[in-house]
Structures are given as structure tokens and as C-alpha cells.
Design an enzyme around this catalytic site. Structure first.
Site, PDB file in Angstrom:
ATOM      1  N   SER A 118       0.833  -1.192   0.000  1.00  0.00           N
ATOM      2  CA  SER A 118       0.000   0.000   0.000  1.00  0.00           C
ATOM      3  C   SER A 118       0.876   1.253   0.000  1.00  0.00           C
ATOM      4  O   SER A 118       1.651   1.452  -0.933  1.00  0.00           O
ATOM      5  CB  SER A 118      -0.952  -0.042   1.206  1.00  0.00           C
ATOM      6  OG  SER A 118      -1.938   0.961   1.105  1.00  0.00           O
ATOM      7  N   ASP A 120     -10.225  -3.447  -5.146  1.00  0.00           N
ATOM      8  CA  ASP A 120      -9.444  -2.384  -4.524  1.00  0.00           C
ATOM      9  C   ASP A 120      -9.483  -1.144  -5.416  1.00  0.00           C
ATOM     10  O   ASP A 120      -9.185  -1.239  -6.609  1.00  0.00           O
ATOM     11  CB  ASP A 120      -7.994  -2.855  -4.351  1.00  0.00           C
ATOM     12  CG  ASP A 120      -7.087  -1.813  -3.726  1.00  0.00           C
ATOM     13  OD1 ASP A 120      -7.588  -0.777  -3.243  1.00  0.00           O
ATOM     14  OD2 ASP A 120      -5.868  -2.046  -3.718  1.00  0.00           O
ATOM     15  N   HIS A 137      -8.504  -4.340  -0.653  1.00  0.00           N
ATOM     16  CA  HIS A 137      -7.165  -3.746  -0.564  1.00  0.00           C
ATOM     17  C   HIS A 137      -6.253  -4.501   0.393  1.00  0.00           C
ATOM     18  O   HIS A 137      -5.102  -4.809   0.052  1.00  0.00           O
ATOM     19  CB  HIS A 137      -7.299  -2.279  -0.131  1.00  0.00           C
ATOM     20  CG  HIS A 137      -6.005  -1.551  -0.020  1.00  0.00           C
ATOM     21  ND1 HIS A 137      -5.245  -1.202  -1.119  1.00  0.00           N
ATOM     22  CD2 HIS A 137      -5.336  -1.083   1.063  1.00  0.00           C
ATOM     23  CE1 HIS A 137      -4.148  -0.556  -0.724  1.00  0.00           C
ATOM     24  NE2 HIS A 137      -4.186  -0.478   0.594  1.00  0.00           N
TER      25      HIS A 137
END
Length: 316
Positions: free
Chosen positions: A164, A258, A288
Site C-alpha cells: 500500500s 481495490d 485492498h
């Protein structure tokens, strides 16, 4: 394809309410940590107990940064193993080495791949906005290369990996390294990265998020990059780089459900167009954060096995 129903059922059965978002960064971090403590043991694997060493690295003009090294076996004077410099996720405003998912992931990868995982405890926004975390990452990489011999690391076999926001930092760090020092990097592993922060959540046309969630994402972005014009900088938005040549081979993992999926896939395509070797994997049915939920998702198990196998190639 909808989110994996088994994942949804498991989370629902836990009965742990998703915490309300907070505009106070310390409160937001505390709520996120407490939630992960409650749900992660039911969703993700426990990491093995491994030898761990911690080092504090000075950073010019920025706060010192702690780097925790996870060794697959007790380090000895003659040890020279491949290493992976790891950056956790958390939207640049939360997360850390104390989170159970981060600690477990680093230990598992060290054990599964037989590499030293060097986890960077970078500073968070808004107290420390861009470029603090990136400069700390650069200092950690430079230190890992320079001190490799004393750390039991082979400086010619180093990977970067990030999840991320950590993936954003890794993508930026490979560009920074290319332009500053060209330390030899064997690969970059980008998991659900955000590589175009010039596009806010509303500009992306994100679906399925509440007004509160959209506002919080916009606030997080403003905390990390207070000056909107900086979001066009390739070290903030790596997808906007003028050149991708000279970057290390990339392994890009995206999650089907996501909002950042297209970011990662566009970055993989841009690297491939520039002649950078790329492998891309889309995790079907996962949100995600779903790639770490190995206890309940076969897709997550396959993805993490692929990451471990990729890191094992550092021994070749």
C-alpha cells in the site's frame, strides 16, 4: 467479481465493529491498531519466532529511523544472506512494526525465503509529511548496503518490498536510488501500491465508499503531501515519472476489489513499456488489505507463496 464471500462471512462472524474514523492522528492510529489486534489473529497467520536485531539509523535533516532485521537463523560472523528492505502500509498516517500483521509478515517472509527482512519504521504524517518517510527509506537502504558485511547481508542481493503506502515508497525509492547512487537492487515487490497521488479518491471515481471515508482519504493525502503541487512529483506519484528506465525488475500485486487496482496495473504496464522486466498478479475477490488474510483466503495464500518464491530467487 464480488469480495470473497468466505472472507466476508468470517469478518462478520467476529462481530468486531469497524472503528469510526478520526481526524486526530493519534486517535486514528490507536483505533486502527486495536481493530487489527482484534481481527488479524482470525484472518492472518502467526509469524515464527526468529532472531531479531534493531538498529537506529541517522537521517540527515530528518528524524532518526529504526530498522528491525528479521533473520531466518541466528546471525554468525560468516553469514551473508540476501535481504529485503520492507515498508509497511497505512495510508502514510498509521501502521508500524508493532502491528501484528506487519510483524507476522516480516517473520514469515524471512523464514519462508531464507532472507533477512529489514523492516523500516518510517515516520508518519501529519507530524512528518513528505519527504520524511522517503528520506528515511533512502537512509535505510544506503545503510543496509554500506553495512552489509557486519549485518550478515550480501549487498549484491537486495530487494525492496512495500504494501500500500509502503509500495508507494518503494516505487519512489527505486527512482531515487537510480538518480542518486545506483545501489544494485535485485527486485522491487509492490503490493497494492498507490502510485498516482495526484488523483484523489473523488477524481478516481471510487465506488462503494461513504462520504466519511472519502473525506478521510482526502485528509490523509493532505496530511502526507500538504502542498497539492507536490503530488505531481514522481517521488510522490511514481507513475508520473518521465522515465522508468534503469529500474529493478518488478513484481506487482493488485487486489481485484481495490480502488487502487488500476494504479498498480498501470505502473506495471509503464515499467514493461520501458523495458523493465515485470510480473503482475491480480488477486481475485480480495479487497485492498486482503492479501494478508491467509487463514481464510486461498487467493491470499497463493499470493504470499508467490512473494516467498520470488524472494527465494535471490539465492540463485
Amino acid at each position: 467479481m464480488p469480495i470473497d464471500p468466505n472472507l466476508i462471512r468470517t469478518i462478520a462472524a467476529l462481530g468486531v465493529p469497524v472503528p469510526a474514523l478520526s481526524t486526530d492522528p493519534r486517535e486514528q492510529r490507536a483505533r486502527a491498531f486495536q481493530y487489527e489486534q482484534a481481527v488479524y489473529p482470525h484472518l492472518g497467520p502467526t509469524g515464527p519466532r526468529l532472531p531479531v536485531r534493531e538498529h537506529v539509523i541517522p537521517v540527515t535533516g530528518r528524524p532518526d529511523v529504526l530498522v528491525r532485521l528479521y533473520y531466518p537463523r541466528e546471525p554468525t560472523a560468516d553469514l551473508s544472506l540476501p535481504a529485503c528492505l520492507h515498508f509497511y502500509g497505512g495510508a502514510f498516517i498509521q501502521g508500524g512494526l508493532h502491528h501484528p500483521s506487519v510483524d507476522a509478515m516480516c517473520a514469515l517472509r524471512a523464514a519462508r525465503a531464507g532472507v533477512v527482512v529489514a523492516a523500516v519504521s518510517y515516520a508518519l504524517a501529519p507530524e512528518h509529511p513528505y519527504p520524511t518517510a522517503l528520506e528515511q527509506g533512502w537512509a535505510a537502504l544506503d545503510w543496509l548496503v554500506r553495512e552489509a558485511g557486519s549485518l550478515g547481508v550480501d549487498p549484491t542481493r537486495i530487494a525492496l518490498a512495500g504494501q500500500s503506502a509502503g509500495g508507494t515508497l518503494v516505487a519512489a525509492l527505486t527512482q531515487l536510488n537510480r538518480d542518486r547512487a545506483r545501489h544494485p537492487l535485485s527486485m522491487q515487490i509492490l503490493e497494492v501500491p498507490a502510485v498516482d497521488l495526484a488523483l484523489g479518491p473523488r477524481e478516481r471515481g471510487v465506488e462503494g465508499l461513504t462520504e466519511e471515508q472519502l473525506a478521510h482519504l482526502e485528509m490523509s493525502l493532505a496530511w502526507y503531501v500538504p502542498r497539492a503541487g507536490d503530488r505531481l512529483d514522481p517521488l510522490v506519484s511514481p507513475l508520473r515519472a518521465k522515465s522508468f528506465e534503469g529500474l529493478p525488475p518488478a513484481y506487482v500485486f493488485t487486489a481485484e476489489c481495490d480502488p487502487l487496482r488500476d494504479d498498480g496495473e498501470a505502473y506495471a504496464a509503464a515499467l514493461a513499456d520501458a523495458g523493465v522486466p515485470v510480473a503482475a498478479l491480480r488477486m481475485l475477490g480480495l479487497p485492498h488489505e486482503g492479501g494478508m488474510y491467509e487463514r481464510v483466503s486461498g487467493t491470499a495464500r497463493l499470493a504470499q507463496a508467490a512473494v516467498a518464491e520470488t524472494l527465494r530467487t535471490l539465492h540463485d
